[in-house]
Design an enzyme around this catalytic site. Structure first.
Site, PDB file in Angstrom:
ATOM      1  N   TYR A  73      77.828  13.414  77.391  1.00  0.00           N
ATOM      2  CA  TYR A  73      78.123  14.560  76.510  1.00  0.00           C
ATOM      3  C   TYR A  73      79.593  14.954  76.639  1.00  0.00           C
ATOM      4  CZ  TYR A  73      77.506  18.959  74.027  1.00  0.00           C
ATOM      5  OH  TYR A  73      77.597  19.976  73.107  1.00  0.00           O
ATOM      6  N   ASP A 126      89.806  14.294  46.616  1.00  0.00           N
ATOM      7  CA  ASP A 126      88.857  15.327  46.151  1.00  0.00           C
ATOM      8  C   ASP A 126      88.347  16.240  47.261  1.00  0.00           C
ATOM      9  OD1 ASP A 126      87.253  13.285  47.151  1.00  0.00           O
ATOM     10  OD2 ASP A 126      85.919  13.168  45.429  1.00  0.00           O
ATOM     11  N   ASP A 216      97.680  12.731  55.296  1.00  0.00           N
ATOM     12  CA  ASP A 216      96.279  12.362  55.093  1.00  0.00           C
ATOM     13  C   ASP A 216      96.254  10.846  55.259  1.00  0.00           C
ATOM     14  OD1 ASP A 216      93.840  11.526  54.187  1.00  0.00           O
ATOM     15  OD2 ASP A 216      93.758  12.909  52.494  1.00  0.00           O
ATOM     16  N   LYS A 259      87.848   4.265  56.486  1.00  0.00           N
ATOM     17  CA  LYS A 259      88.644   3.383  55.633  1.00  0.00           C
ATOM     18  C   LYS A 259      89.335   2.351  56.529  1.00  0.00           C
ATOM     19  CE  LYS A 259      87.588   6.813  52.751  1.00  0.00           C
ATOM     20  NZ  LYS A 259      88.340   8.011  52.742  1.00  0.00           N
ATOM     21  N   HIS A 451      81.112  15.796  40.828  1.00  0.00           N
ATOM     22  CA  HIS A 451      80.827  14.410  40.445  1.00  0.00           C
ATOM     23  C   HIS A 451      79.771  13.760  41.317  1.00  0.00           C
ATOM     24  CE1 HIS A 451      84.026  14.434  43.386  1.00  0.00           C
ATOM     25  NE2 HIS A 451      83.828  13.161  43.646  1.00  0.00           N
TER      26      HIS A 451
HETATM   27  C1  LIG Z   1      87.993   9.348  52.176  1.00  0.00           C
HETATM   28  C2  LIG Z   1      89.139  10.220  52.146  1.00  0.00           C
HETATM   29  C3  LIG Z   1      89.068  11.531  52.636  1.00  0.00           C
HETATM   30  C4  LIG Z   1      87.782  12.157  53.129  1.00  0.00           C
HETATM   31  O1  LIG Z   1      87.199  11.443  54.150  1.00  0.00           O
HETATM   32  P1  LIG Z   1      85.611  11.339  54.368  1.00  0.00           P
HETATM   33  O2  LIG Z   1      85.519  10.487  55.580  1.00  0.00           O
HETATM   34  O3  LIG Z   1      85.009  10.720  53.153  1.00  0.00           O
HETATM   35  O4  LIG Z   1      85.098  12.722  54.598  1.00  0.00           O
HETATM   36  C5  LIG Z   1      90.213  12.288  52.610  1.00  0.00           C
HETATM   37  N1  LIG Z   1      91.370  11.802  52.106  1.00  0.00           N
HETATM   38  C6  LIG Z   1      91.470  10.554  51.633  1.00  0.00           C
HETATM   39  C7  LIG Z   1      92.772  10.055  51.096  1.00  0.00           C
HETATM   40  C8  LIG Z   1      90.361   9.731  51.614  1.00  0.00           C
HETATM   41  O5  LIG Z   1      90.466   8.505  51.098  1.00  0.00           O
END
Ligand SMILES: *Cc1c(COP(=O)(O)O)cnc(C)c1O
Length: 460
Positions: A73, A126, A216, A259, A451
Site C-alpha cells: 500500500y 477535450d 500536457d 499513450k 460526445h
Molecule cells: C488522452 C489525453 C488526455 C487525457 O488522458 P486520459 O488518460 O484519457 O484521461 C489529456 N491530454 C491529451 C493531449 C491526451 O491525448
C-alpha cells in the site's frame, strides 16, 4: 529490398481473434448504438481506431513486470522504479502517479485556477478543457494559423501562436491567466508536433508575465521524434536528451501514460521544483486517487509503466510507429483524400469537411464519416470537430470547430500493415459515394463531454 513501408519491428507471440460482422449486422449495431461509436460493443468492431489511449500492446518485458509488481500500500518498490524512470526522462524532481491523464488534470488544475481565470493552450484536449471549466475557469486555444489549413504542409503545425498568446495575456490581464498549457503533440490539431523553439518562446512569454507553464505530455515521445527529424540542431540528439530539454522549459506536466508510455492505464503529474505545489498535489491525490505511492494504480501498473516509459522513447519503435502512419497517409494521397497534413504522430485526421462538403458543421461531418467507416468495414473512429467540441458553456450554443476531422487513431504495436490497407480501402470506397452521405442531429446530450454519451439520428 523494394519495400515501400517499414515492416513491424516485432513478431507476434499471443493473438486475439477479431472478426468483421456482415454489412446488415453493422447497420443494425450502429443504429442500436444511436449512431454514437462509443456505444458500440468492442466485439462488434473489426479494427478499433477510436483512440490510441490505453489500447496499446505491452511488450514481454512489461508483462514480466506485471508479475514483479509490488502491491505494498505504501512505499512499494514499483513506485520507486517508476519515480526513477520518470525523473530520468523528464528531469523533474517531483513525480506523482495517478490513474490516468484526466486525474492529473483534476488534481492539479483545482489547485491552480478558478472562476474568473483563464487557461491558454496551443489546444486543450477535450478532458483538459473540461477540467479547466470544472474549476470555473475558461479555456482558450491559441494554435498557429497553419493548423487550420489541413492541406498546408508545415513541419510544426501544433505550435502555439506566441504573438497571439502575448496579446491574449494583455487583453485578459496576466493575473487572470492562471496557466499556459502546451499540448505535445497537439492532439486536437491532428497529432501535430510542437517545435523546441516554440516551447522555448512560449516559456519566455510565461516567464515575462509570471504565469505558470504546464506541458500536457501525453505524446511527449512522438513530439521528441518529430523534433529530431524536422528541427535544425537535433539530428544527432537522443530522444531522451530531447525530452529532457522539452520538459526543462516548463514548470510542470500532466501525462496520460496510456499513450506514449505504452500501458493500458496510468498517468503522471510532474513538478519541476516547486515543493509547495507538489505538497498540495499529494494532498489532493490522497483524496481523489489513493495514497501517494500508488495514485489509483496497482503495483503491477506502476511497474509496467516504468518499463513502458523507456520503450516509448525507443527510437526504433518511434520510427516504425510514425512510419506506419506515413504509409497510410501516402495511400490517401494517391486517392486524393485530404487529411491534416503532413501526417501527425498518432493517427490520421481525415478532413471530413473536404470529403463531405455538403454537410455543415452543425450536422457533424466528422461524425458522419465515422459512422460510414463502421458501416463500410467495421472500423471504429471518432469525430474531432464540432460534435466533440460541444456547446458554449456560457450561452449553450453549438460551437463551430476550427476543423471537422474524423480521427483514425492507431494503437501502438497492435495492427499490421494489412490492417492499414483495410483502412485505406474503406476510405477510398466511401469517397466514391460521399455525396450520398447524410449529416446527423443530436437527440439527447449530457452537459459536459457530450460526445462520449450523446444519442444521434441521421438526417433525411
Ligand atoms: C488522452 C489525453 C488526455 C487525457 O488522458 P486520459 O488518460 O484519457 O484521461 C489529456 N491530454 C491529451 C493531449 C491526451 O491525448
Amino acid at each position: 529490398m523494394a519495400i515501400t513501408y517499414l515492416p513491424e519491428p516485432f513478431r507476434i507471440k499471443m493473438v486475439e481473434t477479431i472478426k468483421m460482422l456482415t454489412p446488415e449486422e453493422r447497420e443494425q449495431r450502429i443504429a442500436e448504438a444511436k449512431y454514437n461509436l462509443f456505444n458500440l460493443k468492442g466485439k462488434d468492431v473489426y479494427i478499433d481506431l477510436l483512440t490510441d489511449s490505453g489500447t496499446n500492446a505491452m511488450s514481454q518485458e512489461q508483462w514480466a513486470g506485471v508479475m514483479k509488481g509490488d502491491e505494498a500500500y505504501a512505499g512499494g518498490a514499483s513506485y520507486y522504479k517508476l519515480l526513477e524512470a520518470a525523473q530520468d526522462i523528464t528531469g523533474y524532481a517531483y513525480i506523482q502517479p495517478v490513474h490516468q491523464g484526466r486525474a492529473a488534470e483534476k488534481v492539479l488544475f483545482g489547485i491552480l485556477m478558478g472562476k474568473g481565470q483563464f487557461s491558454i493552450s496551443n489546444m486543450h484536449f477535450d478532458t483538459t478543457r473540461a477540467h479547466v471549466e470544472l474549476t470555473g475557469a475558461r479555456a482558450i486555444d491559441c494554435v498557429v494559423s497553419d493548423a487550420m489549413d489541413p492541406a498546408k504542409r508545415a513541419p510544426f503545425k501544433g505550435n502555439m501562436d506566441v504573438d497571439k498568446l502575448e496579446s491574449l495575456i494583455k487583453k485578459y490581464g496576466a493575473e487572470k491567466v492562471a496557466l499556459v498549457v502546451m499540448t505535445v503533440t497537439n492532439n486536437s490539431a491532428g497529432g501535430q508536433p510542437v517545435s523546441m523553439q516554440n516551447i522555448r518562446e512560449t516559456a519566455s512569454v510565461c516567464k515575462k508575465y509570471n504565469i505558470k507553464f504546464c506541458i500536457d505530455a501525453a505524446r511527449f515521445a512522438e513530439n521528441a521524434f518529430f523534433i529530431k527529424k524536422r528541427e535544425d540542431g537535433y539530428r544527432d540528439a537522443s530522444i531522451k536528451d530531447i525530452t529532457n530539454e522539452m520538459f526543462s522549459y516548463a514548470d510542470m506536466f500532466t501525462m496520460s501514460a496510456k499513450k506514449d508510455a505504452i500501458v493500458n492505464m496510468g498517468g503522471l503529474i510532474g513538478i519541476k521544483d516547486d515543493a509547495e505545489l507538489f505538497s498540495a498535489c499529494k494532498g489532493r491525490t490522497i483524496s481523489f486517487e489513493g495514497f501517494i505511492t500508488y495514485g489509483g494504480l496497482s503495483g503491477r501498473d506502476l511497474e509496467s509503466l516504468a518499463i513502458g516509459l523507456y520503450e516509448g522513447i525507443d527510437e526504433n519503435q518511434l520510427r516504425y510507429r510514425i512510419g506506419q502512419i506515413e504509409y497510410l497517409a501516402s495511400r490517401l494521397d494517391d486517392a486524393g483524400i485530404t487529411y491534416q497534413a503532413p501526417a501527425g504522430g498518432h493517427g490520421i485526421f481525415v478532413d471530413a469537411k473536404a470529403l463531405l462538403p455538403h454537410i455543415p458543421y452543425y450536422e457533424f461531418p466528422g461524425q458522419a464519416l465515422a459512422v460510414e467507416l463502421y458501416k463500410e468495414a467495421g472500423i471504429r473512429t471518432c469525430d474531432i470537430g464540432s460534435y466533440m467540441l460541444g456547446n458554449d458553456p456560457d450561452t449553450g450554443k453549438q460551437l463551430h470547430a476550427e476543423f471537422e476531422f474524423t480521427r483514425l487513431a492507431i494503437p501502438r504495436r497492435v495492427y499490421t500493415q494489412a490492417h492499414i490497407d483495410v483502412m485505406a480501402e474503406a476510405l477510398i470506397e466511401i469517397k466514391k459515394r460521399a455525396n450520398r452521405v447524410k449529416g446527423y442531429k443530436i437527440t439527447w446530450e449530457p452537459p459536459v463531454l457530450r460526445h462520449f454519451q450523446a444519442s444521434l439520428k441521421p438526417l433525411t
